[in-house]
Design a protein around this motif. Structure first.
Motif, PDB file in Angstrom:
ATOM      1  N   ARG A 136       0.864  -1.088  -0.036  1.00 12.32           N
ATOM      2  CA  ARG A 136       0.009  -0.292  -0.154  1.00 12.32           C
ATOM      3  C   ARG A 136       0.725   1.161   0.056  1.00 12.32           C
ATOM      4  NH1 ARG A 136      -4.979  -1.553   3.972  1.00 12.32           N
ATOM      5  NH2 ARG A 136      -5.084  -3.879   3.510  1.00 12.32           N
ATOM      6  N   CYS A 186      -6.574  -3.041  10.730  1.00 15.24           N
ATOM      7  CA  CYS A 186      -7.360  -1.859  10.756  1.00 15.24           C
ATOM      8  C   CYS A 186      -6.582  -0.991  10.183  1.00 15.24           C
ATOM      9  CB  CYS A 186      -7.683  -1.569  12.273  1.00 15.24           C
ATOM     10  SG  CYS A 186      -8.800  -2.677  13.004  1.00 15.24           S
ATOM     11  N   ASP A 187      -7.393  -0.116   9.259  1.00 17.14           N
ATOM     12  CA  ASP A 187      -6.761   1.044   8.442  1.00 17.14           C
ATOM     13  C   ASP A 187      -7.406   2.229   8.903  1.00 17.14           C
ATOM     14  OD1 ASP A 187      -5.533   2.467   6.578  1.00 17.14           O
ATOM     15  OD2 ASP A 187      -6.040   1.276   4.771  1.00 17.14           O
ATOM     16  N   ASP A 237      -7.609   6.471   8.921  1.00 21.50           N
ATOM     17  CA  ASP A 237      -7.422   7.750   8.100  1.00 21.50           C
ATOM     18  C   ASP A 237      -8.204   8.958   8.719  1.00 21.50           C
ATOM     19  OD1 ASP A 237      -6.610   8.960   5.759  1.00 21.50           O
ATOM     20  OD2 ASP A 237      -8.122   8.411   4.399  1.00 21.50           O
ATOM     21  N   GLU A 288     -17.346   9.531   8.180  1.00 18.25           N
ATOM     22  CA  GLU A 288     -16.437   8.931   7.626  1.00 18.25           C
ATOM     23  C   GLU A 288     -15.727   7.955   8.789  1.00 18.25           C
ATOM     24  OE1 GLU A 288     -14.402  10.958   4.969  1.00 18.25           O
ATOM     25  OE2 GLU A 288     -15.551  10.316   3.292  1.00 18.25           O
ATOM     26  N   ARG A 295     -11.472   1.498   8.306  1.00 15.56           N
ATOM     27  CA  ARG A 295     -11.682   0.195   7.399  1.00 15.56           C
ATOM     28  C   ARG A 295     -10.937  -0.887   8.173  1.00 15.56           C
ATOM     29  NH1 ARG A 295      -9.162  -0.408   1.213  1.00 15.56           N
ATOM     30  NH2 ARG A 295      -8.132  -2.445   1.594  1.00 15.56           N
ATOM     31  N   ASP A 300     -10.163  -5.073   7.224  1.00 13.90           N
ATOM     32  CA  ASP A 300      -9.869  -6.090   6.414  1.00 13.90           C
ATOM     33  C   ASP A 300      -9.600  -7.508   6.751  1.00 13.90           C
ATOM     34  OD1 ASP A 300      -9.995  -4.382   4.275  1.00 13.90           O
ATOM     35  OD2 ASP A 300      -7.621  -3.631   4.460  1.00 13.90           O
ATOM     36  N   ARG A 356     -10.021 -13.645   1.689  1.00 15.45           N
ATOM     37  CA  ARG A 356      -9.853 -12.237   1.987  1.00 15.45           C
ATOM     38  C   ARG A 356     -11.279 -11.499   2.046  1.00 15.45           C
ATOM     39  NH1 ARG A 356      -5.332  -9.406  -0.668  1.00 15.45           N
ATOM     40  NH2 ARG A 356      -4.653 -11.348  -0.921  1.00 15.45           N
ATOM     41  N   GLU A 415     -12.089  -7.354   1.979  1.00 13.52           N
ATOM     42  CA  GLU A 415     -11.391  -6.118   2.372  1.00 13.52           C
ATOM     43  C   GLU A 415     -12.541  -4.951   2.241  1.00 13.52           C
ATOM     44  OE1 GLU A 415      -7.055  -6.963   0.937  1.00 13.52           O
ATOM     45  OE2 GLU A 415      -8.356  -6.382  -0.547  1.00 13.52           O
ATOM     46  N   GLY A 416     -12.197  -3.735   2.901  1.00  8.25           N
ATOM     47  CA  GLY A 416     -13.150  -2.826   2.766  1.00  8.25           C
ATOM     48  C   GLY A 416     -14.237  -2.502   3.685  1.00  8.25           C
ATOM     49  N   ILE A 417     -14.285  -3.006   4.660  1.00 13.57           N
ATOM     50  CA  ILE A 417     -15.461  -3.190   5.765  1.00 13.57           C
ATOM     51  C   ILE A 417     -15.289  -1.732   6.392  1.00 13.57           C
ATOM     52  CG2 ILE A 417     -16.434  -4.050   7.757  1.00 13.57           C
ATOM     53  CD1 ILE A 417     -15.237  -6.730   7.036  1.00 13.57           C
ATOM     54  N   GLU A 418     -16.324  -0.852   6.085  1.00 15.38           N
ATOM     55  CA  GLU A 418     -16.359   0.574   6.614  1.00 15.38           C
ATOM     56  C   GLU A 418     -17.006   0.441   8.154  1.00 15.38           C
ATOM     57  OE1 GLU A 418     -14.802   2.967   5.458  1.00 15.38           O
ATOM     58  OE2 GLU A 418     -14.414   2.232   3.523  1.00 15.38           O
TER      59      GLU A 418
END
Length: 264
Positions: free
Chosen positions: A67, A93-94, A96, A102, A105, A107, A126, A128-131
């Protein structure tokens, strides 16, 4: 005897004496002709390669590189992991910088050892992208086991605005080799800080929703039931309700009643 002859005889006798002296004189010790070889290299302790980092740490490093993040970038972290017979389950855990609406995220991965030396960590499954969450922060993640063959994670998040608080719980599990969202339901409801509750006691709500897995073995091929307990106060009265959520194999998810999805 003539003088010349006598001289020659004397000379020869002297030479013989010198030769005899050299023959009898001990020769100085010169030492071995060949220097002994050094000890065998195999007898020295073998240099062991450094141990590999645990699988989650190696995968995190690879994901940061993929990334294009710095190796120590704390915006991407391991937020939960679970060792299982199916492999290592991992939640990243991502975070931002984001607005109130908002979240961050989450994954989910199922990891396995690399297929060969120098290869990256293998990913068997995988999602990914669970908000989830808010202000750029993802919700809290914890592991859960749905019986012996469906390990997974629960993602908890909550929002509070103008005295209203709503908590949500989302359940994900590895079923038949794939990640699946299995249920989404409330974890908390509270409007005790709102003007509505301040004006009318009958409008006040303060409820907690606890979640557990039924310990009874489910039918063959099915997932165990989920047990939800709702406790608190509503309209000035004590509340204590119990729900049993059954897995719907046709839909691939749990049937969640409307009472566990309510909001304000």
């Amino acid at each position: 005897m003539k003088p010349v002859t006598l001289f020659i005889v004397s000379l020869l006798a002297g030479a013989a004496g010198v030769g005899l002296y050299l023959y009898l004189k001990p020769v100085p010790e010169l030492g071995p002709a060949i220097t002994p070889a050094p000890p065998e290299l195999a007898s020295a302790p073998a240099v062991q390669p450094p141990p590999l980092a645990p699988l989650p740490a190696r995968f995190l490093a690879e994901e940061r590189a993929r990334r294009r993040l710095a190796p120590d970038d704390a915006s991407l972290t391991v937020c939960a992991e679970l060792a299982d017979a199916q492999g290592t389950l991992l939640a990243l855990c991502d975070e931002d910088d984001a607005s109130r609406a908002e979240g961050g995220r989450v994954d989910l991965y199922q990891l396995a050892e690399p297929t060969g030396p120098g290869e990256p960590v293998a990913v068997a499954a995988r999602l990914e992208g669970i908000e989830s969450g808010g202000f750029g922060q993802p919700g809290a993640v914890r592991p859960i086991r749905l019986g012996a063959h469906a390990p997974g994670f629960v993602v908890e998040e909550g929002q509070t605005a103008q005295g209203y608080s709503v908590g949500t719980r989302s359940l994900f599990a590895l079923v038949d080799g794939a990640w699946r969202p299995l249920a989404r339901l409330r974890s908390h409801l509270d409007n005790s800080g709102s003007g509505e509750c301040g004006r009318d006691r009958a409008a006040c709500v303060e409820l907690d929703f606890s979640l557990s897995v039924d310990a009874h073995a489910p039918p063959s091929g099915a997932l165990p039931a989920l047990l939800v307990a709702v406790d608190g106060t509503e309209a000035g009265r004590r509340v204590s309700r119990r729900y049993t959520l059954r897995y719907d194999a046709r839909r691939g998810a749990y049937a969640v009643p409307a009472a566990l999805e309510r909001t304000f």
